[in-house]
Design an enzyme around this catalytic site. Structure first.
Site, short mmCIF file in Angstrom:
data_model
loop_
_atom_site.label_atom_id
_atom_site.label_comp_id
_atom_site.label_asym_id
_atom_site.label_seq_id
_atom_site.Cartn_x
_atom_site.Cartn_y
_atom_site.Cartn_z
N ASP B 80 48.58 43.38 38.69
CA ASP B 80 47.32 43.49 39.43
C ASP B 80 46.96 42.18 40.14
O ASP B 80 45.89 42.07 40.75
CB ASP B 80 46.17 43.99 38.53
CG ASP B 80 45.96 43.13 37.30
OD1 ASP B 80 46.91 42.45 36.86
OD2 ASP B 80 44.83 43.16 36.76
N HIS B 144 45.83 33.54 28.82
CA HIS B 144 45.74 34.96 29.11
C HIS B 144 46.94 35.58 28.39
O HIS B 144 47.67 34.89 27.68
CB HIS B 144 45.78 35.13 30.63
CG HIS B 144 45.60 36.53 31.13
ND1 HIS B 144 44.66 37.40 30.59
CD2 HIS B 144 46.24 37.23 32.11
CE1 HIS B 144 44.75 38.56 31.24
NE2 HIS B 144 45.69 38.48 32.16
N ASP B 199 36.19 36.23 35.74
CA ASP B 199 36.74 37.46 35.15
C ASP B 199 35.68 38.21 34.32
O ASP B 199 35.13 37.66 33.38
CB ASP B 199 37.92 37.06 34.26
CG ASP B 199 38.57 38.22 33.51
OD1 ASP B 199 38.20 39.38 33.74
OD2 ASP B 199 39.50 37.94 32.71
N ASN B 238 53.98 39.80 28.12
CA ASN B 238 53.25 39.07 27.09
C ASN B 238 54.23 38.26 26.25
O ASN B 238 54.61 38.64 25.14
CB ASN B 238 52.41 40.00 26.22
CG ASN B 238 51.43 39.22 25.37
OD1 ASN B 238 51.65 38.05 25.06
ND2 ASN B 238 50.34 39.85 24.99
N HIS B 372 41.78 39.16 27.81
CA HIS B 372 40.55 38.77 28.53
C HIS B 372 39.49 38.32 27.53
O HIS B 372 39.33 38.94 26.47
CB HIS B 372 40.02 39.94 29.34
CG HIS B 372 40.97 40.42 30.40
ND1 HIS B 372 40.98 39.90 31.67
CD2 HIS B 372 41.97 41.33 30.36
CE1 HIS B 372 41.93 40.49 32.38
NE2 HIS B 372 42.55 41.37 31.59
#
EC number: 3.1.-.-
Lengths: 599, 599
Positions: B80, B144, B199, B238, B372
């Site tokens: 994204d 993140h 964010d 990740n 997040h």
């Protein structure tokens, strides 16, 4: 004179109090002939320190080195950080630096003890710096359960030593109370922190401590449901909490009556500094309460820890002059009992509920949050400061230990963390850190009363504890040394040692032991002395009583000696008794006094 | 050419995508003739965007202003945020700046599309600065769910505009992966941030998002209890999670087999950058699995979201070449299903359990944490940056709204916060901020296939949704305009519209409507045209079917016209069908194409 066993270029960090314990915080940074002290608190003893009002630090080292002390910096106004000032200032004259709220509390405290006139006080703010010849000091704003909490950075030729003070990161304080200054903290970290010494109180809690804003929301919700009188009890110094309660009450159209001197003082100071904004016409005199309907009244009072003399206990007992509990009252404890106080708080709650009040308390109802940061706060502090070396302070050993693990997780190698005890001396250069020395004198001093001259020693306390747990057995006899005769006694008197009351046979056996103890001393010692008699009595009686009962009561031999050559003919008054010992000047002087009878 | 309606001294901030949605992030800072773009992502449609593979931004404004674009800065390597690059680069040539891990993913992506050779790529690190004529850019490291995540600060003559990128504050990342750089962030705050754009993903969660360290601990604990094979499924990017799983498996003496191309790529990149440290001899070829006993094997694979073509789904279905589920296997989902994927993930879990595997998944087992930050992280960012103005980004409206409340609680006055939509233009000077303009063209572009040329329009999507929900009814007829005769039909064919199958009477009525629609058109129009016939058929059939069934199926008139003057004799292929529409060049060109039959 005690001198630190460190190199001349090394800077020293040590604690006079605050390590391995929660309380009596007093930390020092020393470089050559300059000492900076941070905080000077008391420790409130738990129930097992009988008759002791406070525990303070042993100041001997600092008294000996008082010419080096440049300033005493106060992180915030809690008793475990400022409570020792009246005691310390009687021994050492030193300029005191503190933020506005702490300073107003310090002034009150010193005034009460008639020490204010001679004190050198400097009110500081977070952006001030204080410069000495070789050291200089800066500050950074944190948050805690009292306003104007500051961390202290001592800048030395070897690097910066940071003492966080008590802190949590309250990102959303209530009202106009300021947030932590992350920029100042990160800047210290950016410039380089040699040693971080950080609050370990909540090192066992894997959380980010909740904001006062969260308590605020729940106080409002709870107040909305209450129809009768509200009696709101909290720590007086938690001005955040007073703000939340007063705002919520005023929003409901309630008038506020304040009970308890420390609460009155806190509100006066809070209003003066703008942290509280209670309109004048919302405050009423305690005597006016009964002229308002219950739904228009809130009482703010002290005593949330069950303190027997505080307003809330007196209200519950019906001994308060202005009010008593009536059905429909709701008592809100916006606090959690400190572990030692659980029993008295529970008793207080029972009494309030028996009187017809509803009681709302503690974490369960989301009306309390800690003033100390949890693990996340502690890690965040470590990340902001990025220290080369780390020493967890303000905590018991297990908290200090966990805190070093958090340090390791945030980039401080394990070998760079030091779990110190009071008196341990850490010596640092810009590249090295080592445990260099230990100052032996840094122990506990018990204050029995309100003055530094009321200090009692640690052996006394141990005896008081035994007295309370095991009772006392006194052996009385009068001995004439002219003809080596026991002219009176032996007689046995006991208190709190039930076995003696119940057994004539045991009393007889004890008398027998004392008799033989005295006779044996006559036989075995060329020159009979009181101490030898006493030692023998104690050891024989101890053995007998432990064999027969499994208990170890305090044994006090009260032997009076007649016709003694070069010996005093009357005994010292025993140090251990059910009444507190007489005050002595301080712990240091104890070595010079006459040996106690019970040795 | 579209020009922003702002003053010459004002700096503009606007989003091409990312506002009011989670996905296709693309933010711009524009000052006079310089535009800085931050990120260029895609949005993965939920199930109701049938046949659409991606949603991207409408680039029209940027294409028109492409000479002003100085650079495209990538915060991190998630789809994204980088998924739109192959589409955008085909339209606009622009230098791309990204951190190491994102850059390695970008290179793979561009290479696949044969775009790598022409791309201008600059790998940056957190301490770099990039200078243009009037603007310059600096970075700050955050954390993140993917390594090397950076925030971006665009320094303009009016002040600094900060885009946080996706972030949480992971104070204790695993392995040697770096922590957020609080010093850089606080320094920006100290120097002054004009606008913070932050964010908002987890603005609804009142928490400090848990560290990967916490997941690490639980993965280790879970692995210790597993005796058979472990199949570990997570997002490939990740790398933290891959590190935790591989460390835990290696500690148990397991060999690791990697399934799925994106997982292979992530592991290669992670190893190359030092974020993963899997010894060569711990990695085995998928074909070797069966030569090891089950307790010595871990399979790391993609497909934790139930993607049908990913390794895990094929393993569950028994269509995987190398392995199938056997009793004793434990499948660990170290992820939580994205809301749209819950059904397919649940189906996958059922299949795995039917095959004899034990399945461990999600937050319940503490083996997932969000990438997040929650409310506390967001507040902490606000405290670090102390912005004058604030615009919550990367979130749906309700998240943006809560985020402005958090901003207010941390000192940003409500009137200084702006909830923007894509295309809204915020114009700032060092003292002012106003909503100045809206760029209309900034909507969604649907990509049906793998190429920017596969764009389909929003009306098509609406029809596909209707098709799936209500079915389709096609009316077929051949009309001869020479003598105004219906030479064949009308005939009714339906799909997914059950009422037609069940009722001959309804079919008859529908035929009747179509017949009269055609005849009426002959009667009422001087010059009969296909569109008029179609319109009438659709409106008559719609009315009939809605009256009889309460449903609104898609109606497709398939009228063929014979002997028409100046009219095409065959109909356009309808845009709506159960097969995806043919690719069109892009959304902008849609206005020029022939009207679809079903209009």
């Amino acid at each position: 004179m005690t001198k630190l066993n460190i190199k001349n270029n090394e800077v020293a960090f040590y604690a006079v109090g605050g390590l391995g314990e929660i309380g009596k915080n007093m930390y020092c940074v020393q470089f050559q002939d300059e000492i900076i002290i941070i905080d000077c608190g008391v420790l409130f003893p738990e129930d097992d320190l009988l008759g002791v009002d406070y525990v303070i630090q042993n100041y001997d080292y600092l008294i000996e080195n008082k010419d080096k002390i440049k300033g005493l910096f106060i992180t915030h106004g809690h008793e475990d950080h400022i409570g020792g000032l009246p005691f310390f200032l009687q021994k050492v004259k030193v300029p005191i630096y503190a933020g506005p709220f702490a300073m107003s509390l310090i002034k009150g405290k010193l005034d009460e003890k008639h020490l204010l006139r001679d004190a050198e006080l400097h009110e500081i703010n977070e952006f001030d710096t204080v410069h000495f010849k070789k050291l200089w000091v800066s500050f950074f704003r944190t948050t805690h359960s009292i306003p104007d909490t500051l961390g202290v950075a001592v800048h030395t030729p070897q690097g910066t030593i940071v003492q966080t003070g008590d802190f949590k990161f309250d990102l959303t304080p209530v009202g106009n109370l300021p947030a932590p200054n992350f920029q100042q903290m990160a800047k210290l970290g950016e410039e380089g922190v040699l040693l971080l010494t950080s609050d370990s109180t909540n090192a066992e809690r894997p959380e980010f401590t909740k904001s006062e804003r969260w308590v605020d929301i729940h106080i409002r919700r709870i107040f909305e449901r209450i129809k009768g009188r509200i009696i709101f009890a909290s720590f007086a110094s938690n001005v955040y909490r007073l703000r939340e309660a007063s705002d919520a009450a005023i929003k409901q159209g309630r008038k506020i009556a304040v009970f308890g001197r420390s609460m009155e003082n806190a509100i006066t100071a809070g209003q003066a500094l703008g942290y509280l904004k209670i309109p004048e016409d919302s405050l009423i005199d305690p005597n006016e309460i009964n002229s308002y309907p219950p739904e228009q009244v809130m009482i703010m009072c002290t005593g949330s820890q069950g303190e027997p003399m505080a307003a809330l206990s007196r209200i519950a007992n019906g001994t308060h002059r202005q009010i008593s509990i009536q059905p429909g009252d709701t008592v809100v404890f916006s606090s959690n009992p400190i572990p030692g106080n659980t029993t008295s708080v529970n008793a207080l709650i029972n009494k309030l509920e028996e009187g017809g009040a509803e009681v709302i308390h503690g974490y369960v109802n989301n009306i309390h949050t800690s003033g100390h940061g949890g693990q996340i706060d502690e890690e965040l502090m470590l990340r902001l400061m990025k220290p080369k070396f780390f020493a967890p302070v303000h905590g018991e050993y297990r908290m200090q230990k966990i805190h070093t693990k958090l340090a390791e997780l945030t980039g401080v190698p394990r070998e760079n963390s030091f779990i110190l005890a009071n008196g341990d001396v850490l010596a640092l250069t810009k590249d090295t850190c080592r445990l260099a020395d230990h100052i032996d004198s840094m122990g506990d001093v018990y204050i029995d009363g309100r003055d530094v001259d009321d200090a009692v020693g640690s052996p006394e306390i141990r005896e008081r504890r035994l007295l309370s747990e095991e009772g006392v057995v006194t052996a009385i006899a009068v001995v004439d040394l002219k003809d080596f005769q026991i002219v009176a006694g032996p007689d046995i008197v006991s208190r709190g040692f039930v076995y003696m009351h119940e057994s004539q046979e045991l009393i007889k056996a004890a008398n027998h032991e004392v008799f033989w103890a005295i006779l044996n001393t006559f036989k075995n010692h060329k020159k009979v002395d009181r101490r030898a008699i006493n030692r023998t009595i104690v050891s024989r009686l101890q053995r007998l009583l432990y064999e027969r009962t499994g208990r170890r009561p305090v044994i006090i031999p009260m032997v009076t000696i007649l016709n003694a050559d070069a010996q005093s003919t009357t005994e010292d008054k025993p140090a251990a008794s059910t009444k507190p010992a007489r005050p002595r000047r301080n712990r240091n002087n104890r070595a010079k006094r006459q040996p106690a009878a019970a040795e």
